[in-house]
Design an enzyme around this catalytic site. Structure first.
Site, mmCIF file in Angstrom:
data_model
loop_
_atom_site.group_PDB
_atom_site.id
_atom_site.type_symbol
_atom_site.label_atom_id
_atom_site.label_comp_id
_atom_site.label_asym_id
_atom_site.label_seq_id
_atom_site.Cartn_x
_atom_site.Cartn_y
_atom_site.Cartn_z
ATOM 1 N N ILE A 31 0.828 -1.216 0.000
ATOM 2 C CA ILE A 31 0.000 0.000 0.000
ATOM 3 C C ILE A 31 0.862 1.266 0.000
ATOM 4 C CG2 ILE A 31 -0.247 0.377 2.507
ATOM 5 C CD1 ILE A 31 -3.308 0.576 1.974
ATOM 6 N N ASN B 30 11.457 -8.094 7.264
ATOM 7 C CA ASN B 30 11.718 -7.353 8.494
ATOM 8 C C ASN B 30 11.215 -8.159 9.686
ATOM 9 O OD1 ASN B 30 12.811 -5.055 7.210
ATOM 10 N ND2 ASN B 30 10.762 -4.348 6.682
ATOM 11 N N GLY C 17 11.717 -2.659 11.939
ATOM 12 C CA GLY C 17 10.540 -1.913 11.486
ATOM 13 C C GLY C 17 9.376 -2.784 11.068
ATOM 14 N N HIS D 211 6.041 -11.559 6.022
ATOM 15 C CA HIS D 211 5.857 -11.091 4.638
ATOM 16 C C HIS D 211 7.221 -10.834 4.021
ATOM 17 C CE1 HIS D 211 5.342 -7.838 7.576
ATOM 18 N NE2 HIS D 211 5.967 -7.029 6.737
ATOM 19 N N HIS E 202 9.068 -8.771 1.321
ATOM 20 C CA HIS E 202 8.980 -7.647 0.403
ATOM 21 C C HIS E 202 9.750 -8.022 -0.869
ATOM 22 C CE1 HIS E 202 7.722 -4.467 3.400
ATOM 23 N NE2 HIS E 202 8.249 -5.340 4.244
HETATM 24 P P1 DGP Z 1 6.902 -4.193 7.449
HETATM 25 O O1 DGP Z 1 7.377 -2.823 7.797
HETATM 26 O O2 DGP Z 1 8.020 -5.085 6.942
HETATM 27 O O3 DGP Z 1 6.083 -4.836 8.556
HETATM 28 O O4 DGP Z 1 5.944 -3.991 6.193
HETATM 29 C C1 DGP Z 1 4.561 -3.971 6.261
HETATM 30 C C2 DGP Z 1 4.089 -3.468 4.927
HETATM 31 O O5 DGP Z 1 2.709 -3.733 4.812
HETATM 32 C C3 DGP Z 1 4.256 -1.972 4.721
HETATM 33 O O6 DGP Z 1 5.229 -1.745 3.685
HETATM 34 C C4 DGP Z 1 2.898 -1.473 4.307
HETATM 35 C C5 DGP Z 1 2.133 -2.736 4.021
HETATM 36 N N1 DGP Z 1 0.743 -2.684 4.383
HETATM 37 C C6 DGP Z 1 0.240 -2.430 5.617
HETATM 38 N N2 DGP Z 1 -1.098 -2.474 5.591
HETATM 39 C C7 DGP Z 1 -1.445 -2.772 4.307
HETATM 40 C C8 DGP Z 1 -2.702 -2.960 3.661
HETATM 41 O O7 DGP Z 1 -3.771 -2.875 4.237
HETATM 42 N N3 DGP Z 1 -2.655 -3.254 2.336
HETATM 43 C C9 DGP Z 1 -1.491 -3.371 1.647
HETATM 44 N N4 DGP Z 1 -1.563 -3.651 0.346
HETATM 45 N N5 DGP Z 1 -0.288 -3.214 2.231
HETATM 46 C C10 DGP Z 1 -0.280 -2.910 3.547
#
Ligand code: DGP
Length: 112
Positions: free
Chosen positions: A29, A85, A91, A98, A100
């Protein structure tokens, strides 16, 4: 239960780029590069610290799928970065593992 479970269950929308019975990949997002996709297992493991020997097959599966998705998204040849992460210092904001998949531009190294 995290926001990613809601994405898996299609309770909230996401731009899905790949899905099968074990995993889901969707666009971040808050993208940090032209291509920024999150690849998640459907089984909700909170962090890398929670990975057990019994998760080896699933974790290996994700490592096979990540480059396939990078190829599908057109970033494989020029290059991309896979990032997981873990906890506060890295962070991590969502407690569901997940990966990235980040690419589409030159990325700096080392990370900040
Ligand atoms: P981290 O910082 O590694 O925990 O990354 C979490 C990621 O998740 C961050 O880059 C933004 C993404 N994210 C959080 N909420 C949502 C969501 O509701 N939809 C999508 N598509 N991504 C999300």
């Amino acid at each position: 239960m995290t926001i990613f479970d809601k994405i898996i269950n299609k309770e909230i929308p996401a731009q899905i780029v790949f899905e099968d019975e074990k995993c889901l990949a969707f666009r971040d997002i808050n993208p940090q590069a032209p291509v920024h996709v999150l690849l998640i297992p459907k089984r909700p493991i909170p962090t890398m610290n929670d990975v057990q020997p019994s998760d080896a097959e699933l974790m290996g599966y994700l490592m096979v799928k990540a480059p396939e998705i990078a190829k599908q998204l057109g970033v494989a040849e020029k290059g991309y970065r896979l990032v997981i992460n873990t906890n506060a210092h890295a962070g991590q904001t969502v407690s569901h593992i997940h990966i990235h998949i980040i690419g589409g531009r030159a990325l700096s190294w080392p990370p900040g």
